[in-house]
Design a protein around this motif. Sequence first.
Motif, short mmCIF file in Angstrom:
data_model
loop_
_atom_site.label_atom_id
_atom_site.label_comp_id
_atom_site.label_asym_id
_atom_site.label_seq_id
_atom_site.Cartn_x
_atom_site.Cartn_y
_atom_site.Cartn_z
N GLY A 81 0.81 -1.21 0.00
CA GLY A 81 0.00 0.00 0.00
C GLY A 81 0.84 1.26 0.00
O GLY A 81 0.61 2.18 -0.79
N PHE A 82 1.85 1.30 0.86
CA PHE A 82 2.72 2.48 0.92
C PHE A 82 3.57 2.61 -0.34
O PHE A 82 3.89 3.72 -0.77
N CYS A 85 1.44 4.24 -2.90
CA CYS A 85 1.32 5.67 -2.59
C CYS A 85 2.58 6.42 -3.01
O CYS A 85 2.52 7.55 -3.51
N ALA A 88 2.42 6.82 -6.68
CA ALA A 88 1.42 7.85 -6.98
C ALA A 88 2.03 9.24 -6.81
O ALA A 88 1.80 10.14 -7.64
N TYR A 89 2.81 9.42 -5.75
CA TYR A 89 3.46 10.72 -5.51
C TYR A 89 4.43 11.07 -6.63
O TYR A 89 4.48 12.20 -7.11
N TRP A 92 2.43 12.06 -9.69
CA TRP A 92 1.83 13.38 -9.46
C TRP A 92 2.88 14.47 -9.58
O TRP A 92 2.64 15.52 -10.18
N SER A 192 -2.02 9.01 -10.79
CA SER A 192 -1.54 9.13 -9.41
C SER A 192 -2.68 8.99 -8.43
O SER A 192 -2.54 8.36 -7.37
N GLY A 196 -2.86 6.08 -5.77
CA GLY A 196 -2.89 6.53 -4.38
C GLY A 196 -4.08 5.94 -3.63
O GLY A 196 -3.93 5.47 -2.50
N GLY A 199 -3.45 2.32 -3.03
CA GLY A 199 -2.46 2.15 -1.97
C GLY A 199 -3.05 2.35 -0.59
O GLY A 199 -2.81 1.57 0.33
N ILE A 200 -3.87 3.41 -0.43
CA ILE A 200 -4.51 3.68 0.86
C ILE A 200 -5.48 2.55 1.22
O ILE A 200 -5.51 2.08 2.37
#
Length: 206
Positions: A81-82, A85, A88-89, A92, A192, A196, A199-200
């Motif tokens: 998950g992290f 994320c 995704a960052y 983005w 992203s 994200g 991932g969350i």
Amino acid sequence: MSEYLFILPIILSILLGSISPGPSFFIVTQTAMSKSRNDAIAIALGLGVGASFFALLACIGLYIILENVPWMYVFFKILGGFYLCFLAYKIWKSSKINDIQKIEKTKVHGLFKSFLLGLFTQLTNPKTAIVFGGIFAAFLPANVPAYSYIILCILSFLVDATWYIIVAYLMSTKKAQNTYYKYKKRISIFFSGFLGLMGIKLAFNI
């Protein structure tokens, strides 16, 4: 040869799982459009190696391990998950690059780095582990014929890698890349945001 027929439903199930849109699909697509076809193919190969690794683990009882050691599944969920994320960052952040020359420079990604991206994306996805474990638990016969494990690992690699190589080719066409550059910010924000949210959802079991 009839004793090997159990391989067909396993490979078909793996193919259907690969075709279903998920993090791997979006990472290959975004890379093919924003960087290069070769980078996307390298990611596809990494995903294929990850799939063959899960196939090997499934052959030796991955499903049983995850069912009886819950903390291991939770660990992989949080890690995966992290990691999504983080990806995704990065996507983005790339959406803020507007200068074409700067965008072109980002294409120099490194094939080995792309391969590792695909491999790590696959290995940190606990759902892939569960899917492989469940498929193999459902279809593996009590008495597995000789060389079946080797055949399954090779076919798992070929199915997964081939599908994502096809995606890489389709999404790296000039038309697809021109569309990406035209709507770069919107596409990057979409990718992203999707990764994200996944991932969350994965890390916090929402």
